[in-house]
Write an enzyme that holds these catalytic residues in place. Structure first.
Site, PDB file in Angstrom:
ATOM      1  N   ASN A   2      11.148  -6.911   2.634  1.00  0.00           N
ATOM      2  CA  ASN A   2      11.694  -6.305   1.421  1.00  0.00           C
ATOM      3  C   ASN A   2      13.165  -5.916   1.626  1.00  0.00           C
ATOM      4  O   ASN A   2      14.005  -6.111   0.747  1.00  0.00           O
ATOM      5  CB  ASN A   2      10.867  -5.083   1.046  1.00  0.00           C
ATOM      6  CG  ASN A   2      11.068  -4.636  -0.387  1.00  0.00           C
ATOM      7  OD1 ASN A   2      10.962  -5.440  -1.311  1.00  0.00           O
ATOM      8  ND2 ASN A   2      11.356  -3.364  -0.580  1.00  0.00           N
ATOM      9  N   ASP A  10       2.589  -1.000  -0.049  1.00  0.00           N
ATOM     10  CA  ASP A  10       2.059  -2.276   0.425  1.00  0.00           C
ATOM     11  C   ASP A  10       0.655  -2.115   1.004  1.00  0.00           C
ATOM     12  O   ASP A  10       0.242  -2.880   1.866  1.00  0.00           O
ATOM     13  CB  ASP A  10       3.001  -2.901   1.459  1.00  0.00           C
ATOM     14  CG  ASP A  10       3.185  -2.026   2.692  1.00  0.00           C
ATOM     15  OD1 ASP A  10       2.828  -0.830   2.626  1.00  0.00           O
ATOM     16  OD2 ASP A  10       3.679  -2.533   3.715  1.00  0.00           O
TER      17      ASP A  10
END
Length: 283
Positions: A175, A211
């Site tokens: 990310n 996540d």
């Protein structure tokens, strides 16, 4: 009298709501144009036929009649009726008894409002309230409700219940290096992987936060839960690996275990999978 009858006929003809009257035997005595439009039967087809025929569940009409006997009138009773072609129609029914001047029961009058649009909107709002908008999985708030329900159901039915908690390996680095849009795309792929791998209408998949994902496997023992989790791990690796993989912990409910304890057991198993190098299933 003639003016009064003409006035009542005009109300029936021009009402936007379906108006249906029945005689004492429960057969249709009046059926206005709005009823024709809503239910699909023409007036000449339905007059004299049992009114129960338009109800999806005839017992619902009998239940409504029992309420009317007690109260005299029922307002905005939500139920389902069926159209001439068999379609289910959500309606709100206001129904009361019809009696003559001496109090003799003549039948009933029911006014039905079409509430299909409102019901569709309610269902959509409910879906949005329990769904994670990014992944399409259920959200954390819905998990907090369902996990308690599933644990209580498993205890009541004396059925096994397993849970898997997954954390994505390498997601933060991915990310940070590839950007949030790429990260969001990876999370969407994980959501699709879950939806296509788990048992449809049986297993439950949730985005737990960030996540992390959690999965509930009703009526599944530990080994079968591990097998399901391994399928999921492999599918996640196929979809978003090698940059992102998943560490999954699996736990099965033991006697007397609470929902909080089951989550904790799956969480600890997930951390053991992480500590062992990630991209694996641990229990």
């Amino acid at each position: 009298m003639l003016r009064s009858e003409a006035y009542l006929r005009a109300i029936l003809e021009h009402s936007a709501d379906a108006i249906v009257t029945t005689d004492e035997a429960g057969n249709v005595a009046e059926w206005n144009p709005a009823a024709e439009h809503l239910f699909g039967w023409k007036r000449e087809e339905i007059l004299g036929k049992p009114a129960e025929g338009i109800w999806e569940e005839p017992e619902e009409r009998r239940k409504l009649l029992r309420l009317i006997e007690k109260k005299g009138r029922v307002i905005d009773y939500e139920t389902r009726v069926k159209s001439r072609d068999g379609r289910s129609i959500d309606v709100s029914v206001t129904m009361s008894q019809l009696r003559d001047e001496s109090g003799k029961l003549l039948g009933t009058i029911g006014i039905s409002k079409d509430i299909r649009r409102r019901k569709r909107l309610e269902r959509e709002l409910k879906r949005l309230a329990i769904t994670d908008s990014l992944t399409g999985l259920y959200n954390r708030a819905h998990f907090n409700e369902r996990v308690v329900e599933e644990v209580e159901r498993a205890k009541r039915m004396k059925h096994p219940l397993s849970m898997a908690l997954a954390d994505l390996d390498g997601f933060k680095e991915y990310n940070d290096s590839q950007g949030h849009q790429a990260g969001d795309g990876a999370l969407r792929k994980v959501g699709r992987a879950a939806l296509t791998t788990l048992r449809r209408h049986v297993d439950l998949a949730f985005r737990y936060g960030g996540d992390e994902f959690v999965f509930i496997f009703p009526e599944v023992e530990l080994e079968a839960g591990r097998t399901a989790a391994e399928r999921l791990r492999a599918r996640v690796e196929q979809e978003v690996g090698p940059a992102i993989t998943s560490s999954i912990g699996v736990a099965t409910m033991k006697d007397g275990m609470s929902s909080r304890e089951l989550v904790r057991a799956a969480d600890l198993a997930m951390y053991r999978a992480k500590a062992a190098g990630g991209n694996r299933v641990h229990s």
